[in-house]
Design a protein around this motif. Sequence first.
Motif, mmCIF file in Angstrom:
data_model
loop_
_atom_site.group_PDB
_atom_site.id
_atom_site.type_symbol
_atom_site.label_atom_id
_atom_site.label_comp_id
_atom_site.label_asym_id
_atom_site.label_seq_id
_atom_site.Cartn_x
_atom_site.Cartn_y
_atom_site.Cartn_z
ATOM 1 N N UNK A 177 38.598 61.212 -19.282
ATOM 2 C CA UNK A 177 38.923 60.207 -20.231
ATOM 3 C C UNK A 177 40.214 59.272 -19.496
ATOM 4 N N UNK A 178 39.535 57.994 -19.473
ATOM 5 C CA UNK A 178 41.471 56.960 -19.132
ATOM 6 C C UNK A 178 41.840 57.333 -17.598
ATOM 7 N N UNK A 179 41.759 56.831 -16.823
ATOM 8 C CA UNK A 179 42.274 56.628 -15.377
ATOM 9 C C UNK A 179 43.228 54.881 -15.539
ATOM 10 N N UNK A 180 42.222 53.899 -16.169
ATOM 11 C CA UNK A 180 43.080 52.665 -15.618
ATOM 12 C C UNK A 180 42.936 51.688 -16.879
ATOM 13 N N UNK A 181 42.389 51.725 -17.623
ATOM 14 C CA UNK A 181 42.286 51.009 -18.592
ATOM 15 C C UNK A 181 43.420 50.599 -19.305
ATOM 16 N N UNK A 182 43.821 49.723 -19.680
ATOM 17 C CA UNK A 182 44.809 48.433 -20.627
ATOM 18 C C UNK A 182 44.797 49.084 -21.986
ATOM 19 N N UNK A 183 46.135 48.902 -21.925
ATOM 20 C CA UNK A 183 46.092 48.996 -23.878
ATOM 21 C C UNK A 183 45.150 48.622 -24.920
ATOM 22 N N UNK A 204 31.546 50.334 -28.351
ATOM 23 C CA UNK A 204 32.705 50.558 -27.208
ATOM 24 C C UNK A 204 34.210 51.161 -27.893
ATOM 25 N N UNK A 205 34.627 52.576 -27.042
ATOM 26 C CA UNK A 205 35.380 52.707 -27.299
ATOM 27 C C UNK A 205 36.720 52.237 -27.068
ATOM 28 N N UNK A 206 37.793 52.749 -27.178
ATOM 29 C CA UNK A 206 39.279 51.530 -27.099
ATOM 30 C C UNK A 206 40.078 52.871 -26.246
ATOM 31 N N UNK A 207 41.109 52.115 -25.361
ATOM 32 C CA UNK A 207 41.870 52.994 -24.706
ATOM 33 C C UNK A 207 43.159 52.679 -25.142
ATOM 34 N N UNK A 208 43.921 54.030 -25.854
ATOM 35 C CA UNK A 208 45.105 54.200 -25.907
ATOM 36 C C UNK A 208 45.621 55.239 -24.839
ATOM 37 N N UNK A 219 51.600 60.071 -26.460
ATOM 38 C CA UNK A 219 52.266 60.332 -25.316
ATOM 39 C C UNK A 219 50.896 61.054 -24.121
ATOM 40 N N UNK A 220 50.170 60.425 -24.730
ATOM 41 C CA UNK A 220 48.931 61.105 -23.628
ATOM 42 C C UNK A 220 47.510 59.553 -23.297
ATOM 43 N N UNK A 221 47.124 60.102 -22.496
ATOM 44 C CA UNK A 221 45.938 58.716 -22.564
ATOM 45 C C UNK A 221 44.795 59.419 -23.273
ATOM 46 N N UNK A 222 44.363 58.486 -24.028
ATOM 47 C CA UNK A 222 43.235 59.218 -25.361
ATOM 48 C C UNK A 222 41.971 57.118 -25.374
ATOM 49 N N UNK A 223 41.286 58.488 -25.241
ATOM 50 C CA UNK A 223 40.003 57.463 -25.576
ATOM 51 C C UNK A 223 39.703 57.415 -26.935
ATOM 52 N N UNK A 224 39.789 56.247 -27.703
ATOM 53 C CA UNK A 224 39.949 56.404 -29.387
ATOM 54 C C UNK A 224 38.185 55.718 -29.678
#
Lengths: 912, 111
Positions: free
Chosen positions: A21-27, A55-59, A268-273
């Motif tokens: 999950x998530x490597x480069x997606x923006x907020x 589509x899920x959203x990046x945090x 405090x961690x990258x998640x895909x919501x």
Amino acid sequence: MALNLSTLTSSATSGDVLAEALTTADFLEPVPVLRNLARGSQKGGDAKQGTALNQPRALPYDGKGYLYLSGVSGNYASVPDPLGALGDFTMQVDGLNAGAVRPDGLSTLISQYSNSGGFFASFILRIYPDGRILLVLYSNSGSETLTSSAIPTNTIGIQVKRVGSNILYLVDTGLGYNSHDTDTSNGNALSNPSRDLQIGTFNNTGARLKGKIGRAVIWNNGTASGTPVLDVDFTATNVRHGDTKFACATGQVVTINQSGNDPATVIKKSVLRFANTPDGSSTINLKGLFGQTISEGYLFAGFSVLGDGGAGSSRIVSFNSTGATDVSNVSYIAAYGDSTQLSSFTGGVGNITQHVGIYDKANGDFIFENKFKASSQISRINNADFKTNTANLSNVSTEEFNIAANATGGDNAAIDLEFLALFPASITDDQADSVRNYINNRNNVFSLIDGFGYYFYDAQKAPVGNITQFAVWSGRIVGSDNGDNTSIFGSQATANDQPVSDGYVVTFADNSDHLDIPSTTQAGWQVVGTSLGTFVYRINGTTAVTELNLLGNLGSTAQRKAGDLYGVMLLPESATGADIESARRLLIDRGSLDGVAGNFFAAWNNRTDIVEFKAPSMRAVTDFKSAWNSCTNLTTFSGAVELGTGVSGVDFSYAFYNATSLVSLPSLDASTGTNFTSAFQQTTALTSFPAGAKLGTEASNVIFSSAFQSSGLTSLPALDLSKGVNFFRAWRSTSSLTSFPSGAKLGTDTSNVTFNEAWRESGITSFNTDLPTGTFFSKAWRSSALISFSAVDVSKGTKFSEAWKDCLSLTDFSADVFTDWNPSSILSGVFDLAWDGCSALSALSVENILTSIAASNQYATVDGNSGSAAIADAAIDIDYNAASGSLSAATNTAVSTLKGRGWSIIVNNVTL
Amino acid sequence: MTDKTHRFFRFSNEASYETLTTAGNTARSLPDDNGTERWLALWDNTFLDPETSSDRLYCVKKSGILESDNFDLDGIEEINLETYLQRLRWEPPVEEDLELLDELNLELPIH
């Protein structure tokens, strides 16, 4: 074998890594594709979602952290009124995203405004969609509205200052704060409503912010100087991912108010919501093709549950055969949530593995792993809560995968996904360990506390209000093999003895407050976080404990302590120092005092379950009296060694009294101690004492009465006890102590020192320590194992009655012991029975005694001078071994001299 | 635990304590349905007065006291926090250095 990132994604070890999950997606960026990072020849496809709405959203974690606000009602942060009445002020909000400074509608950054039960407000700081700052100020004479020009679109921080009637708007676009605009205020002091300050909304629901905030700060001056009145810093290291309550830098407890399935979250961690709604109206998901047929596998998923977890039988991950549903007997649902149960499933068989109580937002993030083979299946939560099955999955044959959806796009889970990977079922246990460790090391998903600890009484999970027999406090920890049961509930049936929880701390108001727990004998490391300090003890597995109180378990009922409890954990005995520190740090981050302060009288008295005490910094403790008294199983005292050194007049009496298993002590610095009465008495297993220990060296008139009495000491270093004034029975009955250091300093920096019974019945065979300030020596060496007594300085002694009485082995008493005898006074009976019963004493020793007394030129008077008042009892009593020889001429001469000075000499019961 | 938040008592009559707690439980409709069985601790769960080894010591939260609670019973003595703590810290006299005490007394006339 070790498994690192390169092997994780190589064909040698994985043909089917689905995603990371998530490597480069923006907020808040919609994520249409989740790349399959597998590089093997059998690599499958990416996970995709072509419909933007789904589509899920990046945090993503930005390296510092922030509060994500969804703009949905009920999602904001709040702090109990921190402000007071503001005159001049500075308000600052940092860490904003682009959407927050160009919102879709009027949005609130921070506010103190409520119209519940009346109208209460002091200010609202907002942003217009066009980027203008809107500041509304409320005072007793009404409100005023102030507006700036539009701030830059790349603004990441806003600051508003008021000095008198001057308003200054500043913005930070990444280069620090610079002036942006000015305005004029009426300068009235703001109202002082006792209402929450809110971040991201006003009045609980108005003009909500959708975006992120890193920090909100308010000073009660217009220069942003000094300590602010509020500093809510979501980037602070003590604020953890997913925290819903924490103590901010200015001490207030911040609450993250959450509502719905897109809740406000500290990131405090990258998640895909995947913020799917419970009614199925949203279908946020990702899908993909394996590019091969998968019938077995080993799935790892790191995620947390949002809100109620989503719609229906909420899919986290499922696999289906092309054209089939994921509930057919050829498909496999690796993970789905239903109510709070997390399960795997296949059609025709039903649930394969089930974890009760896990699919719950209260559990935060965790790692779920599931290995499915044709005839065996296993699953774990956080490497614990091990479940197995031997269902027949031989029909499973899948080509497609679904994330947060079933095969037709429904049953959508509401989750924050951190990691997802599918490996061949053939990976070894070691490889599985490596994968799990890799995920955990990267994301810090769980710690020993979560996976293997025995219990965690988390104050944030205690029922709010009084803890009763029904409103119990569970020591449950996520996925624990040991603690996840009902047997560790803490309860209290007596109203007057019930601790009270506010959802953040549990307050023990007095020494009656405590909780009853079912009897347990679990061995491990108990970590206790309180307002009095944060403590770590190793407790044994043999002492049954039935109570939980502020400092852990029951010691002395009357001496329970009062204060706030942030949590109590029990880690297994195998916990490493890093594990323990991690647990300790978690409690400190929540507000537990890092260090110890105050009065710890009898704090752990009679805690027979403690075997090791890892002392925190105890420099500010004023009273250690009986602190570890009768901790009969305490073997080791370690950790910080400065005890009370930050204060003065510290009482250590009975501190380790009767700690009969204590085998060693560190070089304690108890230099400010003034009373060590019985401090180490009856420490029968303590054979040595640290050479570097400082006992009362910075104090005055220190008492060492019975300090080491009946201890197991076999040797003693040359301690500096120079400030001691009373050594009554200090080493009495130390039968294993065969020698005493000649270099020890006993009361040498003070005067009129008492040594009565100091070495009585001890094992010392010789004595060669000067005691130049000693005045009282009654029974000092009585019945000891002395063989010889050297010419030490006892020149100030006023009484030696029974000093060497019954020293049955005393043979050699040196010459000149009393030659320089010159006391300020001489007490009646000064030599009464002094050498009575010394059956081994040589004739030469008798000569040494009498000639040295004679040489001192002291008369048997109250001050030793001729002509002064005579003392009532002037006898010098000596028994000796007549077989060693007759009394010498020198002896007889001395006798004559002494008799002429008023002394009465009695040898072997004959008055000479 | 302060004199503002708590009341402190020394109980020397178990029957009076039972009268107090029984009436208190009735006034509070205890045991209730909220998991509370009694207002005050059982006699044996109060603190033994270390000096008398028969009396009991206990603190009662003022927030939980009703106007109807009658502490004016035989053998119920209200004390303050300082006295309460002192009594709980009381220890039997240790064996004194009688030799020293005697000598100090003897020395007094000299000075």
